[in-house]
Write a protein that holds these residues in place. Sequence first.
Motif, short mmCIF file in Angstrom:
data_model
loop_
_atom_site.label_atom_id
_atom_site.label_comp_id
_atom_site.label_asym_id
_atom_site.label_seq_id
_atom_site.Cartn_x
_atom_site.Cartn_y
_atom_site.Cartn_z
N UNK A 60 0.86 -1.19 0.00
CA UNK A 60 0.00 0.00 0.00
C UNK A 60 0.89 1.23 0.00
N UNK A 61 0.58 2.18 -0.86
CA UNK A 61 1.34 3.42 -0.90
C UNK A 61 0.39 4.59 -0.63
N UNK A 62 0.97 5.70 -0.27
CA UNK A 62 0.17 6.84 0.13
C UNK A 62 0.76 8.11 -0.44
N UNK A 63 -0.09 9.02 -0.85
CA UNK A 63 0.36 10.35 -1.25
C UNK A 63 -0.74 11.34 -0.91
N UNK A 64 -0.35 12.37 -0.23
CA UNK A 64 -1.28 13.45 0.12
C UNK A 64 -2.56 12.91 0.75
N UNK A 65 -2.39 11.97 1.67
CA UNK A 65 -3.54 11.50 2.43
C UNK A 65 -4.39 10.45 1.73
N UNK A 66 -4.07 10.14 0.48
CA UNK A 66 -4.83 9.09 -0.21
C UNK A 66 -3.98 7.85 -0.38
N UNK A 89 -3.93 8.24 -10.76
CA UNK A 89 -3.93 9.21 -9.66
C UNK A 89 -2.72 9.05 -8.74
N UNK A 90 -2.17 7.83 -8.66
CA UNK A 90 -0.99 7.64 -7.80
C UNK A 90 0.24 8.26 -8.46
N UNK A 91 0.39 8.03 -9.78
CA UNK A 91 1.54 8.59 -10.48
C UNK A 91 1.47 10.12 -10.53
N UNK A 92 0.28 10.65 -10.44
CA UNK A 92 0.14 12.11 -10.42
C UNK A 92 0.86 12.71 -9.22
N UNK A 93 1.01 11.90 -8.16
CA UNK A 93 1.71 12.36 -6.96
C UNK A 93 3.01 11.58 -6.77
N UNK A 94 3.60 11.21 -7.87
CA UNK A 94 4.75 10.32 -7.84
C UNK A 94 5.84 10.74 -6.85
N UNK A 95 6.09 12.05 -6.77
CA UNK A 95 7.19 12.52 -5.93
C UNK A 95 6.91 12.40 -4.44
N UNK A 96 5.64 12.37 -4.08
CA UNK A 96 5.34 12.28 -2.65
C UNK A 96 4.83 10.91 -2.23
N UNK A 97 4.88 9.94 -3.14
CA UNK A 97 4.40 8.60 -2.80
C UNK A 97 5.30 7.94 -1.77
#
Length: 243
Positions: A60-66, A89-97
């Motif tokens: 499970x990975x997380x980015x910006x609370x999702x 949507x996960x790759x959209x936040x790739x840097x903070x995953x």
Amino acid sequence: MIRLSPFARLFYIGLWNFAYCDKGHLPDDALGLKLKILPADPVDADELLAEVMRNGRVSRVEAEGKTYLWMPSFGPWQKTDPRWKTRCPACAHQDSLILTKTPVSYAESHQSSALREENQREEKRTVITHALPSAESVFDAAYLHWPKKVERKAALEKFKAAAKRIDSEALAAHIVRFGDAYAATTDKRFTPALGVWIGHERWTDELPSAQQGERKPTRTDQNLDFVAQLAREQAQQQRGLTA
Ligand SMILES: [Zn+2]
């Protein structure tokens, strides 16, 4: 690596079809995925997910609370197509995953009584270990991979008939292998209907391969690898049962 139960294996095979992107990101929605992959089976979605997570095939990975699910071994075989990134949507936040340290199943983090939860989980495990997937569930998990979706009912009948001569999981593995290969190499017009393919026992054929030119980036290689592993495990289990 812990052995997966038959349902968890079907679930994992099914997951490949619902990845958002070539990296193997998925919605963090055990129930939604279970309903797509094993709609009719009496197995608990959270427990299925927990099993493939304990097994290391899904994280499970997380980015910006999702949160999202991620199949770590999915990515290396994929040729990244930048078009996918924008839709994931996960790759959209790739840097903070980040990998989450949350409990493996949603249920574990949302149950109030730890004891009651433990009892329920024991029950669910019992269901998973003692029940076997119906022929139709095994068929459907494999059918997801067949690129030409025609005459499902006829194909299912052929599947059931063939399953008297060949182990149904092994047959499903052949269907996944060839389905992915057809998808990668063959125009749908020239892909046989699955029922015809099963009727002629065409899993003994050579895998279809691309004629020439660039090969479409696909999941085939990874799937082949995993299916080969399943077949080995299956053979081992059967030897174990008959010994
Ligand atoms: Zn992604």
